[in-house]
Design a protein around this motif. Sequence first.
Motif, PDB file in Angstrom:
ATOM      1  N   TYR A  62      47.107 113.320 -47.120  1.00  0.00           N
ATOM      2  CA  TYR A  62      48.196 113.343 -46.135  1.00  0.00           C
ATOM      3  C   TYR A  62      49.513 112.961 -46.799  1.00  0.00           C
ATOM      4  N   VAL A  63      50.585 113.535 -46.298  1.00  0.00           N
ATOM      5  CA  VAL A  63      51.952 113.142 -46.624  1.00  0.00           C
ATOM      6  C   VAL A  63      52.661 112.993 -45.289  1.00  0.00           C
ATOM      7  N   ARG A  64      53.080 111.789 -44.982  1.00  0.00           N
ATOM      8  CA  ARG A  64      53.709 111.576 -43.681  1.00  0.00           C
ATOM      9  C   ARG A  64      54.755 110.476 -43.761  1.00  0.00           C
ATOM     10  N   GLU A  65      55.786 110.655 -42.955  1.00  0.00           N
ATOM     11  CA  GLU A  65      56.832 109.645 -42.869  1.00  0.00           C
ATOM     12  C   GLU A  65      56.401 108.582 -41.874  1.00  0.00           C
ATOM     13  N   GLU A  66      56.485 107.340 -42.309  1.00  0.00           N
ATOM     14  CA  GLU A  66      56.115 106.222 -41.452  1.00  0.00           C
ATOM     15  C   GLU A  66      57.238 105.187 -41.494  1.00  0.00           C
ATOM     16  N   GLY A  67      58.206 105.391 -40.622  1.00  0.00           N
ATOM     17  CA  GLY A  67      59.335 104.462 -40.579  1.00  0.00           C
ATOM     18  C   GLY A  67      60.222 104.591 -41.798  1.00  0.00           C
ATOM     19  N   SER A  68      60.250 103.546 -42.615  1.00  0.00           N
ATOM     20  CA  SER A  68      61.175 103.494 -43.743  1.00  0.00           C
ATOM     21  C   SER A  68      60.606 104.077 -45.032  1.00  0.00           C
ATOM     22  N   TYR A  69      59.372 104.577 -44.992  1.00  0.00           N
ATOM     23  CA  TYR A  69      58.786 105.121 -46.214  1.00  0.00           C
ATOM     24  C   TYR A  69      57.962 106.374 -45.926  1.00  0.00           C
ATOM     25  N   VAL A  70      57.693 107.114 -47.006  1.00  0.00           N
ATOM     26  CA  VAL A  70      56.806 108.267 -46.948  1.00  0.00           C
ATOM     27  C   VAL A  70      55.488 107.856 -47.592  1.00  0.00           C
ATOM     28  N   ALA A  71      54.402 107.986 -46.839  1.00  0.00           N
ATOM     29  CA  ALA A  71      53.077 107.613 -47.319  1.00  0.00           C
ATOM     30  C   ALA A  71      52.374 108.833 -47.905  1.00  0.00           C
ATOM     31  N   VAL A  72      51.849 108.691 -49.114  1.00  0.00           N
ATOM     32  CA  VAL A  72      51.147 109.773 -49.804  1.00  0.00           C
ATOM     33  C   VAL A  72      49.725 109.311 -50.074  1.00  0.00           C
ATOM     34  N   GLY A  73      48.741 110.000 -49.496  1.00  0.00           N
ATOM     35  CA  GLY A  73      47.350 109.618 -49.652  1.00  0.00           C
ATOM     36  C   GLY A  73      46.795 109.908 -51.027  1.00  0.00           C
ATOM     37  N   ALA A  74      45.673 109.274 -51.333  1.00  0.00           N
ATOM     38  CA  ALA A  74      45.106 109.301 -52.682  1.00  0.00           C
ATOM     39  C   ALA A  74      44.618 110.675 -53.123  1.00  0.00           C
ATOM     40  N   ALA A  75      44.359 111.589 -52.205  1.00  0.00           N
ATOM     41  CA  ALA A  75      43.848 112.909 -52.574  1.00  0.00           C
ATOM     42  C   ALA A  75      44.927 113.986 -52.592  1.00  0.00           C
ATOM     43  N   VAL A  76      46.187 113.604 -52.392  1.00  0.00           N
ATOM     44  CA  VAL A  76      47.283 114.582 -52.360  1.00  0.00           C
ATOM     45  C   VAL A  76      47.640 115.008 -53.785  1.00  0.00           C
ATOM     46  N   ARG A  77      47.591 116.294 -54.030  1.00  0.00           N
ATOM     47  CA  ARG A  77      47.948 116.812 -55.346  1.00  0.00           C
ATOM     48  C   ARG A  77      49.469 116.863 -55.511  1.00  0.00           C
ATOM     49  N   GLN A  78      49.885 116.800 -56.758  1.00  0.00           N
ATOM     50  CA  GLN A  78      51.321 116.808 -57.047  1.00  0.00           C
ATOM     51  C   GLN A  78      51.986 118.075 -56.529  1.00  0.00           C
ATOM     52  N   PHE A 172      56.665 105.661 -50.829  1.00  0.00           N
ATOM     53  CA  PHE A 172      57.987 105.879 -51.401  1.00  0.00           C
ATOM     54  C   PHE A 172      59.041 105.663 -50.312  1.00  0.00           C
ATOM     55  N   PRO A 173      60.023 104.776 -50.523  1.00  0.00           N
ATOM     56  CA  PRO A 173      61.066 104.564 -49.518  1.00  0.00           C
ATOM     57  C   PRO A 173      61.834 105.852 -49.223  1.00  0.00           C
ATOM     58  N   VAL A 174      62.104 106.072 -47.937  1.00  0.00           N
ATOM     59  CA  VAL A 174      62.881 107.242 -47.517  1.00  0.00           C
ATOM     60  C   VAL A 174      64.310 107.105 -48.040  1.00  0.00           C
ATOM     61  N   ALA A 175      64.897 108.218 -48.433  1.00  0.00           N
ATOM     62  CA  ALA A 175      66.237 108.211 -49.014  1.00  0.00           C
ATOM     63  C   ALA A 175      67.266 107.636 -48.048  1.00  0.00           C
ATOM     64  N   ASP A 176      68.146 106.830 -48.595  1.00  0.00           N
ATOM     65  CA  ASP A 176      69.275 106.278 -47.851  1.00  0.00           C
ATOM     66  C   ASP A 176      70.441 107.256 -47.987  1.00  0.00           C
ATOM     67  N   PRO A 177      70.995 107.751 -46.876  1.00  0.00           N
ATOM     68  CA  PRO A 177      72.098 108.727 -46.971  1.00  0.00           C
ATOM     69  C   PRO A 177      73.335 108.188 -47.671  1.00  0.00           C
ATOM     70  N   ARG A 178      73.433 106.873 -47.816  1.00  0.00           N
ATOM     71  CA  ARG A 178      74.584 106.280 -48.512  1.00  0.00           C
ATOM     72  C   ARG A 178      74.401 106.294 -50.026  1.00  0.00           C
ATOM     73  N   CYS A 179      73.203 106.666 -50.493  1.00  0.00           N
ATOM     74  CA  CYS A 179      72.882 106.595 -51.922  1.00  0.00           C
ATOM     75  C   CYS A 179      72.856 107.971 -52.572  1.00  0.00           C
ATOM     76  N   GLY A 180      73.096 107.975 -53.863  1.00  0.00           N
ATOM     77  CA  GLY A 180      72.887 109.155 -54.683  1.00  0.00           C
ATOM     78  C   GLY A 180      71.676 108.944 -55.561  1.00  0.00           C
ATOM     79  N   TYR A 181      70.945 110.028 -55.839  1.00  0.00           N
ATOM     80  CA  TYR A 181      69.702 109.937 -56.602  1.00  0.00           C
ATOM     81  C   TYR A 181      69.737 110.932 -57.760  1.00  0.00           C
ATOM     82  N   GLY A 182      69.247 110.502 -58.916  1.00  0.00           N
ATOM     83  CA  GLY A 182      69.233 111.401 -60.060  1.00  0.00           C
ATOM     84  C   GLY A 182      68.093 111.106 -61.010  1.00  0.00           C
ATOM     85  N   PHE A 183      67.655 112.150 -61.725  1.00  0.00           N
ATOM     86  CA  PHE A 183      66.556 112.024 -62.682  1.00  0.00           C
ATOM     87  C   PHE A 183      66.849 112.911 -63.880  1.00  0.00           C
TER      88      PHE A 183
END
Length: 270
Positions: A62-78, A172-183
């Motif tokens: 499962y991949v689901r949003e739960e409040g302030s974070y996104v929960a990713v279950g152990a069997a979810v493939r990349q 994984f914490p849900v993105a804050d719209p006030r923030c910028g993200y980079g990789f």
Amino acid sequence: MKPAAFDYARPGSRREVLQLLAEGSAEARILAGGQSLMAMLNMRLTQPRLLIDISDLQELRYVREEGSYVAVGAAVRQSELLRWPALHHKLPLLAQALPHVGHFQTRNRGTVCGSIAHADPSAELPLCLATLGGEVVLESVGGRRVLPAAQFFQGTLLTARRDDELLVETRFPVADPRCGYGFTEIAMRHGDFALVALAAVVQGEEARLGVGGVADRPVVARVELSRDLPEQLNAIAWGLGAEDDQHASAAYRRQMVRELGRRLLEEVRP
């Protein structure tokens, strides 16, 4: 080489998995995607007596949003997380990092939680989790505990997971719209392990800069963008304890932290 002999179990529920771990404990290993584990088995770097296959457990997929974070279950493939419709909006850092994780063939088998549990210091997903300040959920027959990434990662291929515990979920914490993200990262070839990987979260004049591929675990440092940036990046680079190896010298890795870090922060800064 061929792996040492082992028993194979394919339980039908999470409860069965936890029971097998409680009984087998240190002599059992979890098989989710197997992209790292199978190579280690073939080289006999690990020789478990029991392999517990969770790859088809739907209750852990499962991949689901739960409040302030996104929960990713152990069997979810990349690849499944990469195709999640809300990825770019909810987890923009992972949307940038996931295409660098191996190749599309390995992403079709490798799991998100498997990469986190493996804790390779050059891997992109542990770096993102640490930079975002995410958490992991560990479960055993004795109960459940939630650990922050900074406490979970303890060294090269070393985590705080106990032998009888299953990493059931990564948060994984849900993105804050006030923030910028980079990789960004540098590798010998696209899809290879990163020589140096960098992740950044910027809000106003402050940033969290995560560095992978240099120390024995992801390292996250705070950067004040209003201060001398080269000086701060130089201090971060020297503080990572880089060492020479067959892939790159310590001096090269330090320079990549300085140069790639400067570029990334300048790109992400509003």
